[in-house]
Write an enzyme that holds these catalytic residues in place. Structure first.
Site, PDB file in Angstrom:
ATOM      1  N   ASP A  73      36.490  46.762  42.333  1.00 50.80           N
ATOM      2  CA  ASP A  73      36.098  47.366  41.055  1.00 50.80           C
ATOM      3  C   ASP A  73      36.267  48.881  41.130  1.00 50.80           C
ATOM      4  O   ASP A  73      35.695  49.529  42.011  1.00 50.80           O
ATOM      5  CB  ASP A  73      34.634  47.008  40.772  1.00 50.80           C
ATOM      6  CG  ASP A  73      34.184  47.380  39.369  1.00 50.80           C
ATOM      7  OD1 ASP A  73      34.724  48.337  38.782  1.00 50.80           O
ATOM      8  OD2 ASP A  73      33.259  46.717  38.869  1.00 50.80           O
TER       9      ASP A  73
ATOM     10  N   GLY B 134      38.782  42.444  40.897  1.00 52.93           N
ATOM     11  CA  GLY B 134      38.482  43.721  40.267  1.00 52.93           C
ATOM     12  C   GLY B 134      37.218  43.646  39.429  1.00 52.93           C
ATOM     13  O   GLY B 134      36.332  42.827  39.672  1.00 52.93           O
ATOM     14  N   HIS B 135      37.163  44.505  38.407  1.00 52.12           N
ATOM     15  CA  HIS B 135      35.982  44.625  37.553  1.00 52.12           C
ATOM     16  C   HIS B 135      35.696  43.317  36.824  1.00 52.12           C
ATOM     17  O   HIS B 135      34.576  42.808  36.848  1.00 52.12           O
ATOM     18  CB  HIS B 135      36.239  45.763  36.560  1.00 52.12           C
ATOM     19  CG  HIS B 135      35.067  46.156  35.720  1.00 52.12           C
ATOM     20  ND1 HIS B 135      33.865  46.558  36.240  1.00 52.12           N
ATOM     21  CD2 HIS B 135      34.931  46.225  34.361  1.00 52.12           C
ATOM     22  CE1 HIS B 135      33.025  46.868  35.263  1.00 52.12           C
ATOM     23  NE2 HIS B 135      33.649  46.659  34.107  1.00 52.12           N
ATOM     24  N   PHE B 136      36.712  42.751  36.170  1.00 52.55           N
ATOM     25  CA  PHE B 136      36.556  41.502  35.431  1.00 52.55           C
ATOM     26  C   PHE B 136      36.823  40.319  36.364  1.00 52.55           C
ATOM     27  O   PHE B 136      37.786  39.569  36.192  1.00 52.55           O
ATOM     28  CB  PHE B 136      37.490  41.483  34.220  1.00 52.55           C
ATOM     29  CG  PHE B 136      36.982  42.281  33.048  1.00 52.55           C
ATOM     30  CD1 PHE B 136      36.135  41.710  32.118  1.00 52.55           C
ATOM     31  CD2 PHE B 136      37.345  43.613  32.880  1.00 52.55           C
ATOM     32  CE1 PHE B 136      35.664  42.443  31.028  1.00 52.55           C
ATOM     33  CE2 PHE B 136      36.872  44.351  31.802  1.00 52.55           C
ATOM     34  CZ  PHE B 136      36.023  43.766  30.874  1.00 52.55           C
TER      35      PHE B 136
END
Length: 290
Positions: A240, A266-268
């Site tokens: 992230d 990652g973030h999602f």
């Protein structure tokens, strides 16, 4: 006759003051409830796969925050995190939720943790997927945003519009993903299309400014953790660019029994590791809510 689809997700609305909240629901109310709170710039759409994956054991509820997704965005609404949390608190009353676990991600974390501060007895467990609550979780990527907090001038506000472009939205979804082809393009295109509605950019800029209030709330959140010791699962996309792994590890400072897992995502993280997250949640909720 059409074949029955088990755990089909229902699409509903609840009227909360001047806001019409769109939400997704699946699973029996006889099962433990999980309130799923999305992040920026997304909506309950990000839970489209997680909801049916857990609906056999949980009552899944995923609202769109005011100004996001398919909830309405009244012009006179105060777009701050305090207001978002109060609206979601009223939403839980409107649909009859009294006890529930929360799944918090990104913006959903300050909303959900405000619910926990307001009604600590209602929260049965917390699942934090890149939902930050510690300053060490904030990456250097927040520097521009912090400059806006320190000086919310028209110039600095204009700079923040760069976060609302299609390319910036796509980057949030794909950066850090092990395989970008696993990220469904309709996810970030939907977010971008909804942010492009008249007036929505200013809503997002107001909320970016309001995010500073969340940092100031961290000490109260840490006190809540220490005093209430809610069961907590942190399942984190380790790549992230916004919320660092240190933010997940920090939960153990106040919650020694917190379960922390890192994914090569990652973030999602739900876009690429939905099955792994569902499996971790099923085991965690089964231990604590059965």
């Amino acid at each position: 006759m059409s074949k029955h689809i088990p755990f089909e997700t229902a699409l509903r609305r609840a009227e909360v003051g001047d806001v019409s909240i769109f939400y997704r629901e699946a699973g029996s109310r006889e099962h433990p409830t999980v309130l799923l709170l999305h992040g920026f710039p997304a909506s309950s759409h990000q839970f489209r796969h997680l909801i049916p994956a857990l609906a056999d054991c949980c009552h899944m509820i995923a609202p769109d925050l005011p100004g996001f997704g398919f909830s309405t965005a009244p012009e006179d609404f105060n777009y701050s995190f305090d207001s978002l949390a109060k609206t979601i608190e009223a939403f839980t009353d409107a649909i009859g939720l009294t006890r529930y676990a929360i799944y918090v991600f990104d913006y959903g974390a300050p909303v959900g943790l405000r619910l926990a501060l307001a009604r600590p007895g209602a929260i049965t467990a917390i699942v934090s997927q890149n939902g930050n609550a510690y300053e060490e979780g904030l990456s250097d990527g927040w520097a521009q945003t912090k400059a806006y907090w320190a000086n919310p001038s028209p110039t600095n506000r204009e700079v923040m519009r760069g976060m609302l472009t299609l390319e910036a939205t796509r980057w949030q979804y794909t950066h850090g993903a092990r395989d970008e082809t696993q990220v469904a393009p309709e996810a970030y295109w939907l977010d971008y299309a909804l942010m492009s509605r008249p007036g929505n950019a200013d809503i997002q800029l107001d909320l970016i400014a309001s995010y500073a209030s969340n940092i100031g709330l961290y000490p109260r959140i840490h006190q809540y953790f220490r005093e209430r010791q809610p069961p907590l699962l942190a399942v984190w996309g380790a790549n992230d660019p916004f919320f660092l792994p240190a933010g997940a590890e920090a939960f153990r400072r106040d919650l020694p029994k917190a379960e922390v897992h890192f994914l090569d995502a990652g973030h999602f993280a739900l876009e690429t590791h939905g099955r792994e997250i569902a499996d971790l949640m099923r085991a965690f909720l089964g231990r604590h809510l059965a």
